[in-house]
Design an enzyme around this catalytic site. Sequence first.
Site, mmCIF file in Angstrom:
data_model
loop_
_atom_site.group_PDB
_atom_site.id
_atom_site.type_symbol
_atom_site.label_atom_id
_atom_site.label_comp_id
_atom_site.label_asym_id
_atom_site.label_seq_id
_atom_site.Cartn_x
_atom_site.Cartn_y
_atom_site.Cartn_z
ATOM 1 N N SER A 140 0.834 -1.218 0.000
ATOM 2 C CA SER A 140 0.000 0.000 0.000
ATOM 3 C C SER A 140 0.860 1.257 0.000
ATOM 4 C CB SER A 140 -0.888 0.024 1.249
ATOM 5 O OG SER A 140 -1.851 -0.987 1.177
ATOM 6 N N ARG A 185 1.623 4.386 -3.052
ATOM 7 C CA ARG A 185 1.391 5.815 -2.772
ATOM 8 C C ARG A 185 2.659 6.629 -2.963
ATOM 9 N NH1 ARG A 185 -2.325 2.665 -0.342
ATOM 10 N NH2 ARG A 185 -4.306 3.585 0.339
ATOM 11 N N ASP A 235 -7.652 -7.569 4.484
ATOM 12 C CA ASP A 235 -6.689 -8.363 3.706
ATOM 13 C C ASP A 235 -6.164 -9.569 4.489
ATOM 14 O OD1 ASP A 235 -6.929 -6.632 1.602
ATOM 15 O OD2 ASP A 235 -5.114 -5.510 2.045
ATOM 16 N N LYS A 294 -12.750 -8.851 -3.942
ATOM 17 C CA LYS A 294 -11.282 -8.732 -3.954
ATOM 18 C C LYS A 294 -10.761 -9.505 -5.184
ATOM 19 C CE LYS A 294 -10.834 -6.189 -0.302
ATOM 20 N NZ LYS A 294 -10.379 -4.809 -0.448
ATOM 21 N N ARG A 321 -13.308 -13.967 -1.907
ATOM 22 C CA ARG A 321 -12.528 -14.650 -0.864
ATOM 23 C C ARG A 321 -13.400 -15.406 0.136
ATOM 24 N NH1 ARG A 321 -7.716 -10.071 -0.312
ATOM 25 N NH2 ARG A 321 -6.556 -10.830 -2.115
ATOM 26 N N ARG A 342 -3.333 -13.826 -1.900
ATOM 27 C CA ARG A 342 -3.530 -14.056 -0.459
ATOM 28 C C ARG A 342 -4.113 -15.439 -0.177
ATOM 29 N NH1 ARG A 342 -1.716 -9.228 1.321
ATOM 30 N NH2 ARG A 342 -2.526 -7.382 0.262
HETATM 31 C C1 S3P Z 1 -5.698 -0.983 -0.121
HETATM 32 C C2 S3P Z 1 -6.968 -0.910 0.390
HETATM 33 C C3 S3P Z 1 -7.837 -2.079 0.556
HETATM 34 C C4 S3P Z 1 -7.025 -3.362 0.515
HETATM 35 C C5 S3P Z 1 -6.075 -3.412 -0.631
HETATM 36 C C6 S3P Z 1 -5.093 -2.258 -0.534
HETATM 37 C C7 S3P Z 1 -4.914 0.252 -0.237
HETATM 38 O O1 S3P Z 1 -8.778 -2.113 -0.487
HETATM 39 O O2 S3P Z 1 -7.904 -4.477 0.460
HETATM 40 O O3 S3P Z 1 -5.351 -4.623 -0.630
HETATM 41 O O4 S3P Z 1 -3.684 0.187 -0.427
HETATM 42 O O5 S3P Z 1 -5.517 1.334 -0.126
HETATM 43 P P1 S3P Z 1 -10.135 -1.239 -0.444
HETATM 44 O O6 S3P Z 1 -9.784 0.185 -0.607
HETATM 45 O O7 S3P Z 1 -10.932 -1.748 -1.615
HETATM 46 O O8 S3P Z 1 -10.786 -1.541 0.861
#
Ligand code: S3P
Length: 426
Positions: free
Chosen positions: A22, A26, A313, A340, A344, A386
């Site tokens: 994540s 970013r 996750d 997802k 899942r 996952r």
């Molecule tokens: C993420 C947010 C989550 C997560 C994904 C990564 C992120 O998804 O499940 O693996 O980096 O912002 P959602 O925004 O759909 O909840």
Amino acid sequence: MDQRISPATRISGSICLPGDKSISHRYAILAALAEGTSTIRNYSTGADCHSTLGCIRSLGIEVDEQGTEVTVTGKGLAGLSAPGADLDAGNSGSTMRMLSGALAAQPFDSRLIGDESLSRRPMDRIMKPLGEMGAVISARNGKFPPLEVHGAKLRSIDYTLPVPSAQVKTCVLLAGLYADGETIVREPVRSRDHTEIALREFGAEIRVERRVITLQGRPRLIGRDLVVPSDLSSAAFFIVAALLVPGSDLVIRGVGLNPTRSTLLDVLLSMGGGITILKVEQVNGELLGEILVTASRLRGGTIEKETTAALIDEIPVLAVLGAVSDEGLVVRDAGELRIKETDRIATVAENLKRMGIEAEILPDGLRIPGRHRFRAAELDSFGDHRIAMAFSIAALAANGESTIHGAEAASVSFPEFFEVLKQVTA
Ligand code: S3P
């Protein structure tokens, strides 16, 4: 690829895992929108974060990779150029949803595509706010990739997220960078806040009061040197492995401990998990530290509401733990799991079934009975990273050798997973 997994006698050692997925996305996107050079150390090795780098390159930004050190030379908010071809997000929902926020404000059109799994995932959740901000986006059947983004001059908005999603929050905030005035995002439940932290690091003006985020538009973002903490969602597999296999003790170093991501640790502790935080420090506004995990008997329990959203996750691997816990595990309010990389709820239940455990499928979750022993089985990743990793961990506690079909899916977030698994079980 088929991966055979034998039962483990003990999980031990001291490991340091690749960078957080994540945060890597970013940092890469913001570095591309900033002025000057950003060096990002411990960048995620996963395919998803390389999809983001590929898209950024296609938008005319120079990206240099030396192992896990990535240097991005941004040209400011107005520095992207029209891509010569489709932008390929691969398997990565984060790439498509987050990048669309910035693309919505460009003076050019772009088309985002994804693999088969991503092409089935809903994008209307970002099309709605971006549409309200003035962008014109079209999608297959009004909601699925490919996405055609027609950039426009954007207006700031005050947006309440209808679903708890950090990807949607990030998309709106990235679009808000290009709008005059203040963009406000209101969250029903708090989601991971890496974007807010990173925006501040890059020089944006952003306020967070409870669950209301206010971003001042048109900031000057400046390139930075950054270090990505190791991914707690990847560490989760080894944390569960060490709790599950009797006699284990495992140290995990440099792992992200951002409170909006570490709910898994709180839940495991409350169920009796032997987890000790040995060290904590802050780097680029993110907490990271060292944890010690020792094998423990887990109580199990119920996960619902904001807790479900905060560890969405980690649910596949938690489900594995639930099956051997004393009381079993009930997961509720987890409708998001169905959209997802795979459904899942279905793929966890199917693999549990192959290992001899009948989980009850609920409309918004699962009820997993406890006190089970896993039966060795032919398991499937169903193309979901996952699921591949969660059931590799279950296989460590099975009564014989199991096989994970489609195990290569792990490389979407964690290409080194099977190597590390070998290391900690040796
Ligand atoms: C993420 C947010 C989550 C997560 C994904 C990564 C992120 O998804 O499940 O693996 O980096 O912002 P959602 O925004 O759909 O909840």
